[in-house]
Design an enzyme around this catalytic site. Structure first.
Site, mmCIF file in Angstrom:
data_model
loop_
_atom_site.group_PDB
_atom_site.id
_atom_site.type_symbol
_atom_site.label_atom_id
_atom_site.label_comp_id
_atom_site.label_asym_id
_atom_site.label_seq_id
_atom_site.Cartn_x
_atom_site.Cartn_y
_atom_site.Cartn_z
ATOM 1 N N ASN A 9 0.929 -1.056 -0.121
ATOM 2 C CA ASN A 9 0.178 -0.047 0.050
ATOM 3 C C ASN A 9 1.009 1.086 0.030
ATOM 4 O OD1 ASN A 9 -1.881 1.917 0.242
ATOM 5 N ND2 ASN A 9 -2.459 1.481 2.650
ATOM 6 N N TRP A 10 0.983 1.977 -1.273
ATOM 7 C CA TRP A 10 2.023 2.951 -1.183
ATOM 8 C C TRP A 10 1.303 4.264 -0.694
ATOM 9 C CZ3 TRP A 10 4.345 2.667 -7.075
ATOM 10 C CH2 TRP A 10 5.328 1.400 -7.206
ATOM 11 N N LYS A 11 -0.021 4.267 -0.356
ATOM 12 C CA LYS A 11 -0.442 5.460 0.236
ATOM 13 C C LYS A 11 -0.169 6.863 -1.171
ATOM 14 C CE LYS A 11 -0.333 3.494 4.578
ATOM 15 N NZ LYS A 11 -0.075 3.694 6.129
ATOM 16 N N HIS A 96 -9.833 1.747 4.593
ATOM 17 C CA HIS A 96 -8.521 1.854 5.353
ATOM 18 C C HIS A 96 -8.743 2.976 6.577
ATOM 19 C CE1 HIS A 96 -4.427 2.954 6.341
ATOM 20 N NE2 HIS A 96 -4.107 1.857 5.863
ATOM 21 N N GLU A 145 -6.070 -4.226 10.761
ATOM 22 C CA GLU A 145 -4.942 -3.174 11.003
ATOM 23 C C GLU A 145 -5.342 -2.562 12.063
ATOM 24 O OE1 GLU A 145 -2.867 -2.483 6.822
ATOM 25 O OE2 GLU A 145 -4.378 -0.954 7.253
ATOM 26 N N GLY A 151 1.889 2.832 10.672
ATOM 27 C CA GLY A 151 2.927 3.598 10.512
ATOM 28 C C GLY A 151 3.693 3.964 11.792
ATOM 29 N N SER A 182 2.985 -1.703 10.455
ATOM 30 C CA SER A 182 4.217 -1.666 10.785
ATOM 31 C C SER A 182 4.858 -3.186 10.588
ATOM 32 C CB SER A 182 4.662 -1.269 12.332
ATOM 33 O OG SER A 182 4.186 -0.059 12.457
ATOM 34 N N GLY A 203 2.627 -0.868 4.278
ATOM 35 C CA GLY A 203 2.582 0.565 3.922
ATOM 36 C C GLY A 203 4.178 1.124 3.772
HETATM 37 P P1 PGA Z 1 2.270 0.567 7.594
HETATM 38 O O1 PGA Z 1 0.971 0.675 7.087
HETATM 39 O O2 PGA Z 1 3.100 -0.721 7.160
HETATM 40 O O3 PGA Z 1 3.294 1.795 7.394
HETATM 41 O O4 PGA Z 1 2.282 0.753 9.161
HETATM 42 C C1 PGA Z 1 0.067 -0.250 6.851
HETATM 43 C C2 PGA Z 1 -1.062 0.379 6.154
HETATM 44 O O5 PGA Z 1 -1.660 1.212 6.744
HETATM 45 O O6 PGA Z 1 -1.918 -0.597 5.468
#
Ligand code: PGA
Length: 222
Positions: A9-11, A96, A145, A151, A182, A203
């Site tokens: 998930n590159w956001k 999300h 999640e 994050g 994470s 992410g």
């Molecule tokens: P993260 O994000 O791996 O940076 O914690 C995961 C997500 O939001 O899908």
């Protein structure tokens, strides 16, 4: 090896040049194994070029989006309907927590988006933040999640993630449950080792092509 999903998930990150660079590094590292489903979900503007690069390279990578419209095609300015997105994507991340928090997305909206995905041949990957998040009708793939883990560098424990996954599956036997929050190449194995966890949604650690290559390498050692 059990069937697993590794989803990037590159956001809101990476322009087309950066996306193509990532694919040129990661693509050749992904083994063609039927049990391994690797999906990359870039911003909408990268979808067409990324899809072309994956096809030309013959890489076993599916393309996904990070959202889609709850409406059909028509007069909905700014929306990306499933009926158009399905030119590029096989999967869509829906619900999300960043969308729920920043854009007021409700469970009802997530259910409407899930219905649109299903009606247009896109696999909905519904993010649930805990045991109580409603699972929309027809969803078969969810990602647990917890907000505290996203994050932050502080993932949930694999044991707790397993407990949540088991509970979700006991209430909804059709589900495959992923974990997200994470995840990186160091802690990946502890999540994949859980019997009711069928993969991960990643992410931050997915942005770095070298780190993501390590993640794939670790996943296939399973
Ligand atoms: P993260 O994000 O791996 O940076 O914690 C995961 C997500 O939001 O899908």
């Amino acid at each position: 090896m059990k069937s697993i999903w590794i989803i990037a998930n590159w956001k809101s990150n990476k322009n087309i040049a950066e996306a193509l660079e990532w694919v040129s590094v990661v693509g050749p590292k992904i083994p063609k194994k039927a049990e391994l489903n690797v999906v990359v979900c870039p911003p909408f503007s990268d979808l067409a070029e990324l899809k072309k690069a994956v096809q030309i390279g013959g890489f076993p990578i599916m393309i996904g989006s990070q959202d889609l419209s709850p409406f059909e095609i028509g007069a909905y300015t700014g929306e990306e309907p499933a009926a158009i997105l399905n030119q590029f994507v096989e999967l869509a991340i829906l619900g999300h927590s960043e969308r729920r928090q920043n854009f007021g997305e409700t469970d009802q909206l997530v259910a409407a988006k899930t219905a649109q995905a299903l009606a247009n041949g896109i696999i909905p990957l519904v993010c649930v933040q805990g045991r109580e998040t409603p699972i929309p009708e027809g969803a078969k793939l969810v990602a647990y999640e917890p907000v505290f883990a996203i994050g932050t560098g502080t993932p949930d424990t694999p044991e707790n993630a397993q407990n949540v996954a088991q509970e979700l599956k006991s209430k909804n036997p059709q589900l495959a449950v992923l974990y997200g929050g994470s995840v990186n190449s160091t802690n990946l194995k502890s999540f994949l080792a859980q019997p009711d966890i069928s993969g991960v949604l990643i992410g931050k650690a997915s942005l770095d092509a070298i780190e993501f290559g390590k993640i794939i390498g670790t996943a296939v050692q399973e």
